[in-house]
Design a protein around this motif. Structure first.
Motif, mmCIF file in Angstrom:
data_model
loop_
_atom_site.group_PDB
_atom_site.id
_atom_site.type_symbol
_atom_site.label_atom_id
_atom_site.label_comp_id
_atom_site.label_asym_id
_atom_site.label_seq_id
_atom_site.Cartn_x
_atom_site.Cartn_y
_atom_site.Cartn_z
ATOM 1 N N THR A 1 0.793 -1.226 0.000
ATOM 2 C CA THR A 1 0.000 0.000 0.000
ATOM 3 C C THR A 1 0.827 1.278 0.000
ATOM 4 O O THR A 1 0.413 2.289 -0.566
ATOM 5 N N SER A 2 2.021 1.239 0.622
ATOM 6 C CA SER A 2 2.838 2.446 0.709
ATOM 7 C C SER A 2 4.281 2.113 0.384
ATOM 8 O O SER A 2 4.722 0.989 0.572
ATOM 9 N N ARG A 3 5.028 3.113 -0.045
ATOM 10 C CA ARG A 3 6.436 2.911 -0.342
ATOM 11 C C ARG A 3 7.217 2.623 0.943
ATOM 12 O O ARG A 3 8.067 1.720 0.963
ATOM 13 N N LEU A 4 6.906 3.326 2.005
ATOM 14 C CA LEU A 4 7.543 3.093 3.300
ATOM 15 C C LEU A 4 6.475 2.593 4.265
ATOM 16 O O LEU A 4 5.449 3.253 4.465
ATOM 17 N N GLY A 5 6.688 1.446 4.841
ATOM 18 C CA GLY A 5 5.703 0.871 5.753
ATOM 19 C C GLY A 5 4.512 0.345 4.988
ATOM 20 O O GLY A 5 4.659 -0.328 3.974
ATOM 21 N N GLY A 6 3.325 0.680 5.439
ATOM 22 C CA GLY A 6 2.117 0.202 4.780
ATOM 23 C C GLY A 6 1.904 -1.271 5.049
ATOM 24 O O GLY A 6 2.498 -1.864 5.965
ATOM 25 N N SER A 7 1.076 -1.894 4.235
ATOM 26 C CA SER A 7 0.759 -3.298 4.417
ATOM 27 C C SER A 7 0.877 -4.028 3.080
ATOM 28 O O SER A 7 0.788 -3.418 2.011
ATOM 29 N N VAL A 8 1.083 -5.329 3.170
ATOM 30 C CA VAL A 8 1.228 -6.171 1.993
ATOM 31 C C VAL A 8 0.069 -7.155 1.948
ATOM 32 O O VAL A 8 -0.307 -7.742 2.978
ATOM 33 N N HIS A 9 -0.481 -7.329 0.760
ATOM 34 C CA HIS A 9 -1.622 -8.219 0.581
ATOM 35 C C HIS A 9 -1.390 -9.107 -0.632
ATOM 36 O O HIS A 9 -0.766 -8.679 -1.613
ATOM 37 N N TRP A 10 -1.932 -10.322 -0.560
ATOM 38 C CA TRP A 10 -1.752 -11.306 -1.630
ATOM 39 C C TRP A 10 -3.106 -11.828 -2.106
ATOM 40 O O TRP A 10 -4.053 -11.942 -1.325
ATOM 41 N N GLY A 11 -3.153 -12.183 -3.382
ATOM 42 C CA GLY A 11 -4.303 -12.888 -3.895
ATOM 43 C C GLY A 11 -4.150 -14.387 -3.660
ATOM 44 O O GLY A 11 -3.151 -14.841 -3.099
ATOM 45 N N GLN A 12 -5.125 -15.145 -4.120
ATOM 46 C CA GLN A 12 -5.133 -16.581 -3.864
ATOM 47 C C GLN A 12 -4.342 -17.353 -4.909
ATOM 48 O O GLN A 12 -4.050 -18.540 -4.726
ATOM 49 N N GLY A 13 -3.979 -16.721 -5.998
ATOM 50 C CA GLY A 13 -3.172 -17.360 -7.024
ATOM 51 C C GLY A 13 -3.995 -17.936 -8.165
ATOM 52 O O GLY A 13 -5.166 -18.301 -7.983
ATOM 53 N N THR A 14 -3.365 -18.013 -9.330
ATOM 54 C CA THR A 14 -3.992 -18.625 -10.493
ATOM 55 C C THR A 14 -2.937 -19.465 -11.217
ATOM 56 O O THR A 14 -1.798 -19.035 -11.382
ATOM 57 N N GLN A 15 -3.329 -20.654 -11.614
ATOM 58 C CA GLN A 15 -2.379 -21.589 -12.215
ATOM 59 C C GLN A 15 -2.184 -21.284 -13.697
ATOM 60 O O GLN A 15 -3.158 -21.133 -14.449
ATOM 61 N N VAL A 16 -0.932 -21.224 -14.105
ATOM 62 C CA VAL A 16 -0.570 -21.118 -15.519
ATOM 63 C C VAL A 16 0.256 -22.348 -15.878
ATOM 64 O O VAL A 16 1.276 -22.619 -15.235
ATOM 65 N N THR A 17 -0.197 -23.076 -16.869
ATOM 66 C CA THR A 17 0.512 -24.268 -17.316
ATOM 67 C C THR A 17 0.838 -24.114 -18.795
ATOM 68 O O THR A 17 -0.063 -23.905 -19.614
ATOM 69 N N VAL A 18 2.113 -24.215 -19.107
ATOM 70 C CA VAL A 18 2.565 -24.134 -20.490
ATOM 71 C C VAL A 18 3.018 -25.532 -20.908
ATOM 72 O O VAL A 18 4.004 -26.053 -20.371
ATOM 73 N N SER A 19 2.283 -26.120 -21.828
ATOM 74 C CA SER A 19 2.570 -27.505 -22.210
ATOM 75 C C SER A 19 1.990 -27.777 -23.589
ATOM 76 O O SER A 19 0.950 -27.230 -23.964
ATOM 77 N N SER A 20 2.676 -28.661 -24.310
ATOM 78 C CA SER A 20 2.165 -29.075 -25.615
ATOM 79 C C SER A 20 1.321 -30.337 -25.483
ATOM 80 O O SER A 20 0.787 -30.842 -26.471
#
Length: 118
Positions: A99-118
């Motif tokens: 949220t901020s350059r100094l301090g603030g808070s960090v938040h994460w999403g739940q993730g999404t799978q990317v698969t590269v395959s033939s």
């Protein structure tokens, strides 16, 4: 509490393209840093691309020239356009907000799978 929801992952062939989206629960104009990280089993979560509210962008060496991160303040969404995908790009991709350059808070999403395959 900032909430992040990723979408756009899936299966793609080598050489293909994919665009990931991360929708943020609040106005992103005031969020300093938005970024994408990725993780494979047994490995740490690594930075892929980041974009600041000042317009700066940063990329991992492995994706520079192939991936583009962009922020859309009107949609409160951050995108990751991925081109010329290789099998080494296979991972779970996570959206991150600081949220901020100094301090603030960090938040994460739940993730999404990317698969590269033939």
């Amino acid at each position: 509490q900032v909430q992040l929801v990723e979408s756009g992952g899936g299966l793609v062939q080598p050489g293909g393209s994919l665009r990931l989206s991360c929708t943020v629960s609040e106005s992103i104009g005031g969020i300093y840093l938005l970024g994408w990280y990725r993780q494979t089993p047994g490995n740490q979560r690594d930075m892929v691309a980041e974009a600041t509210s000042y317009g700066e962008t940063f990329y991992a060496d492995s994706v520079r020239g192939r991936f583009i991160i962009s922020r859309d303040d009107t949609e409160d969404t951050v995108y990751l356009s991925m081109n010329t995908l290789t099998v080494d790009d296979t991972a779970i991709y996570y959206c991150r907000a600081k949220t901020s350059r100094l301090g603030g808070s960090v938040h994460w999403g739940q993730g999404t799978q990317v698969t590269v395959s033939s």
